[in-house]
Design an enzyme around this catalytic site. Structure first.
Site, PDB file in Angstrom:
ATOM      1  CB  SER A 223     -41.903  36.755 -10.686  1.00 45.59           C
ATOM      2  OG  SER A 223     -40.576  37.252 -10.676  1.00 45.59           O
ATOM      3  CE1 TYR A 236     -40.152  31.807 -11.145  1.00 45.92           C
ATOM      4  CE2 TYR A 236     -39.305  34.012 -11.607  1.00 45.92           C
ATOM      5  CZ  TYR A 236     -40.052  33.147 -10.814  1.00 45.92           C
ATOM      6  OH  TYR A 236     -40.698  33.632  -9.717  1.00 45.92           O
TER       7      TYR A 236
END
Length: 392
Positions: A223, A236
Site C-alpha cells: 500500500s 494498517y
C-alpha cells in the site's frame, strides 16, 4: 539574430519536439509508470540543451544533445511479456474485491490460477467458478491458518508437479478501522499484523520451494501507506511497512535463485479492504468498548462519532477504476523485466516522493490538506483548553 543562431535554434527546437513526441509515444504505448519513466532526467535534459545552446558551437551542441536524448529514449522500459502458457499463479484473498478481480484478469490472460478463498462455497468463489475458465482452481486458504496453508501447498504441489509455481500474488489483507492510533484496540494491531505481514511470510516460506523450482515471481500487494505515515492508519500502515521491508530483503535474498520480487503500492481504490458495512459497525463497537473512560472523556463523544464517518468519506473519495492495479500486477507476474516497485493510482508516486525528500513539517502540512483525517474536529479536551486560553 544571425543566420547561424537562427539555424541553431531551429535545430534544437525541432530535435526537442521530435524527441518529446517519441518519448511520450513510447511511455504511453508501454504503459510506463511515472517513476519508471525516469522523469527526473527530463529537467536535466532541458538544462543540458540550454548549456549546449549557449556554450557549444551549433554542430557540437546539437550532437551532444542528440546523443543524450537517444540514451534517455533507449533506457525507457519496453513492455515485453512472457507467454502465459504453462505458467501457474497463486492469488490470495480472492473472495471479493481486488483479489477477486485479479483472479479473473489473470485467468483471461491464460494463466493457470489458484484462487485462495476463505470460503470455497461462498458467493465470491461461486462467481469465479461460473465466469472463469477451467484453468482456475479454488483453494481453501486462510493465510493465518497454518494447517490450511500446508494443505494448499500439498494440493498445488500435486497439480504443478515438476513445473513448479510460477508466481504468488499476496493480495489478502485487512484494514479493519481508521482512527487515532491511541484509540485503536490492540486486537486491531494484532490482526493487521497477522494477516498483512505474518500471513505473507507464512505463505511465502511454505511455497518458496515451488517458486524457486520455476524461477518465478513473488508479488505482494502492499500500500502507499507502507511508504508514508497517514493519520488514522497506525495499525494498517505498520503492517504494510513491515511487509514492504520483507519484500525488499527477499528481493535481495532470492536474486541468486532467479526469482523476481515485486511490491505494489496502490493509492486509494474502492476495494473490499474496508470490509462490509456490518464489519465496519462491529469494528466501531469494538473500538468504543475498548476505550478507557479517561481517554473517552479526553476525546469526547462527538469526536468519536466523527471518527466513525472517516471510512465512508475515504471510500467515497477512492477510485472505482482498479484497472491500473490489475495491469501492474499482470506486468509483475509476466513481464520479461518486472519492476521492483509499482505505484498505481493518483498520487501514489508523488506523495511518497514528497515525504521522502521534504522536511517533516512540509509533509505534515501537505498531509493536512490531502487526508480527510485532519478535517474532523479537535478532541474535546483540546477544544476546552483552547477556549480557556482565549478567555484568559
Amino acid at each position: 539574430m544571425d543566420t547561424a543562431e537562427y539555424d541553431g535554434s531551429v535545430l534544437y527546437l525541432g530535435l526537442g519536439i521530435l524527441f518529446s513526441g517519441l518519448a511520450v509515444h513510447k511511455i504511453v504505448k508501454n504503459k510506463v509508470n511515472i517513476e519508471n519513466a525516469s522523469l527526473s532526467a527530463l529537467p536535466a535534459l532541458l538544462l543540458l540543451e540550454a548549456f549546449c545552446y549557449f556554450f557549444f558551437p551549433v554542430k557540437l551542441g546539437v550532437s551532444v544533445f542528440f546523443v543524450a536524448c537517444v540514451l534517455y529514449y533507449i533506457t525507457l522500459p519496453v513492455r515485453r511479456m512472457l507467454p502465459a502458457e504453462g505458467k501457474s499463479v497463486l492469488v490470495t484473498g480472492c473472495d471479493f474485491g481486488l483479489g477477486h478481480a485479479l483472479a479473473k484478469h489473470l485467468d483471461k490472460q491464460g494463466l493457470r490460477v489458484f484462487a485462495g478463498v476463505l470460503k470455497k462455497n461462498g458467493p465470491g468463489a461461486e462467481e469465479l467458478k461460473k465466469v472463469c475458465s477451467p484453468n482456475l482452481s479454488l483453494i481453501q486458504l486462510d493465510v493465518t491458518n497454518s494447517e490450511e496453508i500446508a494443505a494448499a501447498y500439498c494440493e498445488i504441489s500435486e497439480a504443478v508437479k515438476d513445473t513448479g509455481l510460477w508466481a504468488i500474488v499476496h493480495n489478502a489483507g485487512v484494514l479493519l478501522y481508521v482512527a487515532d492510533g491511541e484509540l485503536l484496540p490492540m486486537n486491531v494491531y494484532k490482526q493487521c499484523m497477522e494477516v498483512n505481514f505474518i500471513g505473507v511470510v507464512q505463505v511465502t516460506k511454505m511455497f518458496m520451494p515451488l517458486l524457486r523450482k520455476a524461477k518465478g515471481r513473488l508479488v505482494t500487494m502492499s500500500s502507499m501507506a507502507g511508504h508514508i505515515p497517514i493519520p488514522g492508519f497506525a495499525a494498517y500502515a505498520a503492517s504494510k511497512a513491515a511487509v514492504t521491508m520483507f519484500c525488499g530483503v527477499m528481493r535481495q535474498d532470492l536474486m541468486k535463485w532467479g526469482v523476481n520480487v515485486s511490491s505494489i503500492h496502490p493509492s486509494g481504490f474502492k476495494t473490499n479492504i474496508f470490509g462490509s458495512q456490518e464489519a465496519c459497525s462491529r469494528q466501531a463497537q469494538n473500538l468504543l468498548e475498548n476505550i478507557r473512560p479517561d481517554v473517552r472523556d479526553d476525546y469526547g463523544e462527538d469526536y468519536l462519532n466523527a471518527v466513525k464517518d472517516l471510512q465512508n468519506e475515504m471510500f467515497s473519495s477512492s477510485s472505482s477504476d482498479i484497472s491500473p492495479v490489475l495491469e501492474d500486477a499482470y506486468h509483475a507476474v509476466l513481464a520479461q523485466h518486472p519492476f521492483a516497485t509499482y505505484t498505481p493510482g493518483a498520487f501514489a508516486y508523488l506523495i511518497p516522493t514528497i515525504f521522502r525528500y521534504s522536511p517533516p513539517w512540509v509533509y505534515d502540512t501537505f498531509s493536512k490538506l490531502v487526508f480527510n483525517n485532519h478535517r474532523i474536529m479537535l478532541p474535546r479536551s483540546l477544544r476546552t483548553s483552547h477556549s480557556n486560553y482565549k478567555t484568559d
